[in-house]
Design an enzyme around this catalytic site. Sequence first.
Site, mmCIF file in Angstrom:
data_model
loop_
_atom_site.group_PDB
_atom_site.id
_atom_site.type_symbol
_atom_site.label_atom_id
_atom_site.label_comp_id
_atom_site.label_asym_id
_atom_site.label_seq_id
_atom_site.Cartn_x
_atom_site.Cartn_y
_atom_site.Cartn_z
ATOM 1 C CB SER A 186 -0.978 -0.070 1.043
ATOM 2 O OG SER A 186 -0.096 0.433 2.317
ATOM 3 C CG ASP A 187 1.340 5.853 -0.953
ATOM 4 O OD1 ASP A 187 1.205 6.598 -2.011
ATOM 5 O OD2 ASP A 187 2.328 5.905 -0.206
ATOM 6 C CD1 TRP A 188 5.097 5.262 4.788
ATOM 7 C CD2 TRP A 188 4.991 3.928 3.063
ATOM 8 N NE1 TRP A 188 6.144 4.225 4.743
ATOM 9 C CE2 TRP A 188 6.158 3.760 3.605
ATOM 10 C CE3 TRP A 188 4.418 3.356 1.825
ATOM 11 C CZ2 TRP A 188 6.955 2.571 2.963
ATOM 12 C CZ3 TRP A 188 5.495 2.549 1.339
ATOM 13 C CH2 TRP A 188 6.370 2.103 1.761
ATOM 14 N N GLY A 189 -0.035 4.590 4.710
ATOM 15 C CA GLY A 189 -1.181 4.916 5.105
ATOM 16 C C GLY A 189 -2.603 4.834 4.351
ATOM 17 C CB ALA A 190 -3.061 3.831 1.024
#
Length: 693
Positions: free
Chosen positions: A247-251
Amino acid sequence: KNGFSFYHIIINKDIPPVHRAGTEGFMVKLNELTIEEKLRLLCGEGSWNTCGLDGKIPSLLMCDGPHGVRKVERVGENGEQIPLKSIAYPALQCLTNTWNRKLARAMGEALADDCKEKDVDILLAPGVNIKRNPLNGRNFEYFSEDPYLAGTMACEYVDGLQKNGVAACVKHYCCNNEEHNRLEQSSEVDERTLREIYLKPFEWTFRAHPEWIMCSYNRVNGVRASEHGKLFDTARKELGFDGAVMSDWGAVYDRTAAVKAGVDLEMPFSRENYERLVADYKAGKIAEREIDVCVERILGAVEKRLRRRGEKVKRSEKERLAVAQEIAEEGLVLLKNDGVLPLENGQSVSVLGRYGAGEKDYTSGGGAAQVLPLAGDVTLAEALKEVMPDSEIDFEKAFNADGIESYGEKPHRILERCAQSDVSVICVGTGRFVEYESADRTTLKLHPLQEELILQTAAQNPDTVVVLYAGGAVDVSAWADEVAAIVYAGFNGERGNRAVANVLAGKVSPSGKLSETFPVCLEDTPYYDTYRDVTVARYTDGVDVGYRYYETAGVGVQYEFGFGLSYAEFEYGDLEIELKGGLNAEVSYTVKNISDYDGKEISQLYVRDAVAFVYRPDLELKGYAKNYIKAGDCAEVKLTLDKSSFAYYSAAKDEWIVDDGVFNVFVGASVKDIRLEAAVVVENGGIVKVKIL
Ligand code: GLC
């Protein structure tokens, strides 16, 4: 206001984000893991690692970013993460303006050596999102408005990186084409546009088998990318993706839904999400076999890295810096030249403007891609002095300390000197205070004080050259006609000013060409009428992205896609098309250098479907070549046509199809500057006739 000075605010207080490569442990099989270990493996460790299960398996270390390794070394007093120094290459925007596949590969290879020196297993790069919106704050991190150019260059970059021992993570999957409200925004896009434009660059990189892709923050047609099972199925079942998804960071908002959709690894570690996933498993909301699918892919990715760890660094720092400089030289685009360039040794030159100081804040964008340069650049004046030793060259920043333009008490003295010099070189641009992650630009214009400086200087000295340090298109309409030359240097890395000086002084003939259209103004762009929608970005422009729109709609532009001047001059001729069966053919032509300058020429091949039964853009890029041609010499270019050169994605049949009929084949020096033309007739899925026009 100031963008991201230091990109990452600590996301997890309980685990230090500082990098470390987990070398302990060895590979295990899925059936040797407990369900608790499997669940833990689906979540990262800290900000930058895969989970090593307390030493049971290796923990992979990952770092940004596309044009330089950003490895966090320590955490500052207010939580910012401070990276190690590493070579700052030109941004991907500049790399793509080289149209040089070999340099894309060389950049991947050099970055892999930078990674190996720092024990980095995965480089979170490249970003391949299409430049639909020229205001996008991260366009400097991406390749092009055209999917073929973006995809072919990205594929070389990925292959160069991975063949040299480091994993790529192609991002951001998908339709992350603006930063405005990126965490909540939904990209509303039809299936044909998705396939032909936004997925196509990813599909091209899948030929190099990237070990990872990163899902984006935004929604696609209302569904979060981190929960978009259909998009991941498309990647795996139809586009050839065979790696793992992070995932993207915090996605990730719902880790269970993301596992079911196919997001194998959540980054960074989120205790809350991890505990919810465990609870969902215990509550029977997710089965072990669903968890196993993701765990298998993570173990596979770890194993691939394990086999490559310990590989030697192949290129010296000096050689890698030389790659950075070569990209900066070839990525420079000469947009205007009334004859003032190249400069002559002995001419007096006044260099003006902070952007010529080589400071990283002014020659790169901000956010995750921001690199702490290894040695930093020299000023443009110092670089010019190197190549013009008999010239009197001085430099004036003309800006105050915090980057906000102010000429205060000095303007008259500065301008007097400009008037007395043979040539004035004005260094302007955007930089990380204007182009940065998490926000879009609000205008395509330069800061008004910069425009004023250009106009004042040009009024003093007709031989005024503007050097533009920007990561994307700039509206130059207010001043372009008043200056003698415009050099688009781009975000050109820590060897950028040496590169600019070599071109200005004629040591290198400029050969870059635009990979993104420079529109006359923001209002002329096709997405403009929908940009205001806060939560939904309606891609009503469809396949009409960039030049596909301007050429088809007949909207004039400042500088077109594929445009770039040289000191040399090239003549095209001898077009031939040799049929190779079906839709395969070989297009050959010659490019002759009819000037006294050695130079490189980027020739481009476009195709038009002249009788389509569906809407099609007026023409589309389907091939390109870059040739070094000495003065007076002639190069023979050969490019191939195949089904992909003619096909469109049929939403009616869910497949790529080629309608029978007439297609035009164009060879040009830009999308507008067509030099050679042919027509081919397609019947029953094969080319049956060729006519050179
Ligand atoms: C960021 C960016 C992504 C980057 C990641 C790690 O949010 O969107 O490109 O690789 O976080 O820094």
